[in-house]
Design a protein around this motif. Structure first.
Motif, mmCIF file in Angstrom:
data_model
loop_
_atom_site.group_PDB
_atom_site.id
_atom_site.type_symbol
_atom_site.label_atom_id
_atom_site.label_comp_id
_atom_site.label_asym_id
_atom_site.label_seq_id
_atom_site.Cartn_x
_atom_site.Cartn_y
_atom_site.Cartn_z
ATOM 1 N N ARG A 1 5.991 17.993 -1.482
ATOM 2 C CA ARG A 1 4.701 17.407 -1.507
ATOM 3 C C ARG A 1 4.541 16.463 0.030
ATOM 4 N NH1 ARG A 1 5.330 14.088 -6.574
ATOM 5 N NH2 ARG A 1 7.360 14.300 -6.299
ATOM 6 N N TYR A 2 3.500 16.157 0.128
ATOM 7 C CA TYR A 2 3.293 15.924 1.307
ATOM 8 C C TYR A 2 2.091 14.419 0.434
ATOM 9 C CZ TYR A 2 2.423 13.789 5.907
ATOM 10 O OH TYR A 2 2.344 12.925 7.356
ATOM 11 N N MET A 3 2.309 13.057 1.311
ATOM 12 C CA MET A 3 1.908 12.350 0.744
ATOM 13 C C MET A 3 2.144 10.874 1.508
ATOM 14 S SD MET A 3 3.868 11.511 -3.087
ATOM 15 C CE MET A 3 5.165 11.506 -2.080
ATOM 16 N N ASP A 4 0.910 10.657 2.062
ATOM 17 C CA ASP A 4 0.657 9.443 2.899
ATOM 18 C C ASP A 4 0.566 8.350 2.639
ATOM 19 O OD1 ASP A 4 -0.394 7.442 4.783
ATOM 20 O OD2 ASP A 4 -1.721 8.955 5.644
ATOM 21 N N PHE A 5 1.720 7.545 2.632
ATOM 22 C CA PHE A 5 1.803 5.872 1.340
ATOM 23 C C PHE A 5 0.697 5.131 1.178
ATOM 24 C CE2 PHE A 5 2.996 1.806 1.486
ATOM 25 C CZ PHE A 5 3.510 1.175 0.556
ATOM 26 N N ARG A 6 -0.142 5.129 3.178
ATOM 27 C CA ARG A 6 -1.342 3.832 2.505
ATOM 28 C C ARG A 6 -2.569 4.945 1.706
ATOM 29 N NH1 ARG A 6 -3.018 2.328 9.138
ATOM 30 N NH2 ARG A 6 -3.234 5.308 8.622
ATOM 31 N N PRO A 7 -2.924 5.563 2.027
ATOM 32 C CA PRO A 7 -4.093 6.015 0.475
ATOM 33 C C PRO A 7 -3.553 6.361 -0.665
ATOM 34 C CG PRO A 7 -3.839 8.015 2.216
ATOM 35 C CD PRO A 7 -3.234 5.965 2.683
ATOM 36 N N GLU A 8 -1.979 6.425 -0.705
ATOM 37 C CA GLU A 8 -1.804 6.804 -2.580
ATOM 38 C C GLU A 8 -1.079 5.183 -2.932
ATOM 39 O OE1 GLU A 8 -0.349 10.548 -2.877
ATOM 40 O OE2 GLU A 8 -1.293 11.256 -1.208
ATOM 41 N N HIS A 9 -0.883 4.532 -1.747
ATOM 42 C CA HIS A 9 -0.339 3.080 -2.270
ATOM 43 C C HIS A 9 -0.455 2.889 -3.767
ATOM 44 C CE1 HIS A 9 2.060 -0.498 -1.982
ATOM 45 N NE2 HIS A 9 1.011 -1.181 -2.347
ATOM 46 N N GLY A 10 0.686 2.601 -4.120
ATOM 47 C CA GLY A 10 0.663 2.631 -6.177
ATOM 48 C C GLY A 10 0.977 4.185 -6.914
ATOM 49 N N HIS A 11 0.998 4.777 -5.674
ATOM 50 C CA HIS A 11 0.614 6.485 -7.089
ATOM 51 C C HIS A 11 2.013 7.418 -6.863
ATOM 52 C CE1 HIS A 11 -3.486 5.272 -7.818
ATOM 53 N NE2 HIS A 11 -3.729 5.178 -6.234
ATOM 54 N N GLN A 12 2.979 6.652 -6.137
ATOM 55 C CA GLN A 12 3.941 7.014 -5.702
ATOM 56 C C GLN A 12 4.795 7.087 -6.868
ATOM 57 O OE1 GLN A 12 3.231 5.086 -3.345
ATOM 58 N NE2 GLN A 12 2.323 6.234 -2.008
ATOM 59 N N ASP B 1 3.439 2.081 9.203
ATOM 60 C CA ASP B 1 4.606 1.295 9.825
ATOM 61 C C ASP B 1 5.780 1.108 8.909
ATOM 62 O OD1 ASP B 1 3.786 0.277 7.148
ATOM 63 O OD2 ASP B 1 2.193 -0.544 8.300
ATOM 64 N N SER B 2 6.218 0.124 9.467
ATOM 65 C CA SER B 2 7.362 0.132 8.623
ATOM 66 C C SER B 2 8.080 -1.040 7.218
ATOM 67 C CB SER B 2 8.814 -1.119 9.677
ATOM 68 O OG SER B 2 8.366 0.074 10.719
ATOM 69 N N ASP B 3 6.619 -0.729 6.740
ATOM 70 C CA ASP B 3 6.625 -1.922 5.641
ATOM 71 C C ASP B 3 5.857 -0.701 4.283
ATOM 72 O OD1 ASP B 3 6.052 -3.576 3.841
ATOM 73 O OD2 ASP B 3 4.520 -4.888 4.320
ATOM 74 N N PHE B 4 7.367 -1.345 3.622
ATOM 75 C CA PHE B 4 6.953 -0.113 2.190
ATOM 76 C C PHE B 4 6.390 -0.688 0.965
ATOM 77 C CE2 PHE B 4 8.627 3.362 5.175
ATOM 78 C CZ PHE B 4 7.859 4.732 4.252
ATOM 79 N N GLY B 5 6.252 -1.827 0.829
ATOM 80 C CA GLY B 5 5.687 -2.760 -0.064
ATOM 81 C C GLY B 5 6.867 -2.912 -0.979
ATOM 82 N N ASN B 6 6.679 -2.227 -2.724
ATOM 83 C CA ASN B 6 6.929 -3.078 -3.354
ATOM 84 C C ASN B 6 8.133 -1.555 -3.592
ATOM 85 O OD1 ASN B 6 5.734 -5.288 -4.359
ATOM 86 N ND2 ASN B 6 3.882 -4.425 -4.869
ATOM 87 N N PHE B 7 8.299 0.075 -2.246
ATOM 88 C CA PHE B 7 8.323 0.464 -2.518
ATOM 89 C C PHE B 7 9.653 0.863 -2.004
ATOM 90 C CE2 PHE B 7 4.259 2.007 -5.342
ATOM 91 C CZ PHE B 7 4.245 2.617 -5.832
ATOM 92 N N ALA B 8 10.006 -0.321 -1.264
ATOM 93 C CA ALA B 8 10.768 -0.859 -0.122
ATOM 94 C C ALA B 8 12.611 -0.227 -1.561
ATOM 95 C CB ALA B 8 11.375 -1.911 0.369
ATOM 96 N N SER B 9 12.874 -0.307 -2.541
ATOM 97 C CA SER B 9 13.745 0.219 -2.921
ATOM 98 C C SER B 9 13.708 2.030 -2.561
ATOM 99 C CB SER B 9 14.535 -0.226 -4.505
ATOM 100 O OG SER B 9 12.350 0.754 -4.955
ATOM 101 N N LEU B 10 13.073 2.627 -2.359
ATOM 102 C CA LEU B 10 12.893 4.036 -2.588
ATOM 103 C C LEU B 10 13.789 4.279 -1.788
ATOM 104 C CD1 LEU B 10 11.524 6.839 -3.355
ATOM 105 C CD2 LEU B 10 9.874 6.085 -2.018
ATOM 106 N N LEU B 11 14.301 3.320 -0.736
ATOM 107 C CA LEU B 11 14.791 3.855 1.221
ATOM 108 C C LEU B 11 16.108 3.474 0.683
ATOM 109 C CD1 LEU B 11 12.368 1.254 3.510
ATOM 110 C CD2 LEU B 11 12.506 4.615 2.684
#
Length: 265
Positions: free
Chosen positions: A15-26, A40-50
């Protein structure tokens, strides 16, 4: 990188997901392999994923000075929707129009440093470097990687096997400026050259950059001090001959304009 990894995802059935348009759906990221792409280098609320043990990261940065140059020229001409939406505080102007209305490149670069590029550079600085599961890469290295040495290291780090690496190498070549990606007619590519700042930055612009981002170059390892500012060339002063020639041209253009103007009588 967007084109490279989108193609790789297709090749591997991921699966390929673009963080910007799909933000909040991952939210369902435990179901099979995925590639999550961010500009960019900001994953917001999904930073824990890293920090997940089963996640590998490729983090790519570019010389901040070239980021500003590239972004300014791109934002002056791009058709991206956000550039054409009125922005608060600019008399209903869009970002692109506000940028285009500035009379000099110096002012346009300042505008870029104070706006869009500011968040990009600060995100690069705030990124948590030294993650064991992250490959830190530089645009400059990949731009010169015609033998795909760095790219092979990246694919090995990401866990691709030999067959997958062969597919990945082909996709990287197809999307590289030294390979299959032509600059001609490409809406995203103006130059692609490394160290454009050497010819674009004046001492005045360099000082303005350092006032806004005093530690960026050292933090990211592009410089060890600010001595690079003193190596920049001052803009060449026009010679007496060229100044007179310009004055004469202006004079004749004025006369030509009078001749072409319709008579008021």
């Amino acid at each position: 990188m967007d084109g490279v990894f989108k193609a790789i995802a297709g090749d591997l059935g991921a699966r390929y997901m673009d963080f910007r348009p799909e933000h909040g759906h991952q939210t369902d990221l435990d179901r099979g392999p995925f590639i999550l792409f961010s500009y960019d280098s900001d994953f917001g609320n999904f930073a824990s994923l890293l920090d997940r043990e089963d996640v590998k990261i490729l983090h790519l940065i570019r010389d901040p000075r070239d980021v500003v140059i590239s972004a300014m020229h791109y934002h002056k001409a791009s058709r991206e929707s956000w550039l054409h939406e009125p922005i608060p505080g600019y008399d209903n102007l869009t970002y692109q129009r506000a940028l285009q209305n500035l009379p000099t490149k110096f002012e346009q670069y300042l505008f870029e440093m104070d706006n869009s590029s500011a968040s990009t550079l600060r995100d690069m600085e705030r990124w948590r470097y030294g993650r064991a599961n992250c490959f830190e890469a530089r645009y400059e290295d990949l731009r010169r990687d015609e033998e795909l040495v760095t790219w092979q290291r990246i694919m090995t780090f990401l866990g691709l096997d030999a067959e997958e690496q062969a597919l990945g190498s082909r996709r990287f070549w197809q999307n590289s400026l030294f390979g299959g990606l032509s600059r001609l007619g490409n809406k995203h590519v103006r130059s692609g050259a490394i160290a454009q700042w050497r010819r674009e930055f004046t001492p005045e612009l360099a000082d303005a950059f350092l006032k806004r981002f005093p530690n960026a170059l050292q933090t990211l390892g592009y410089e060890t001090n600010d001595a690079w500012v003193h190596e920049l060339q001052q803009p060449a002063a026009p010679s007496m001959f060229s100044a007179l020639r310009g004055l004469a041209a202006h004079h004749w253009e004025g006369l030509a304009g009078l001749i072409r103007s319709p008579s008021k009588f």
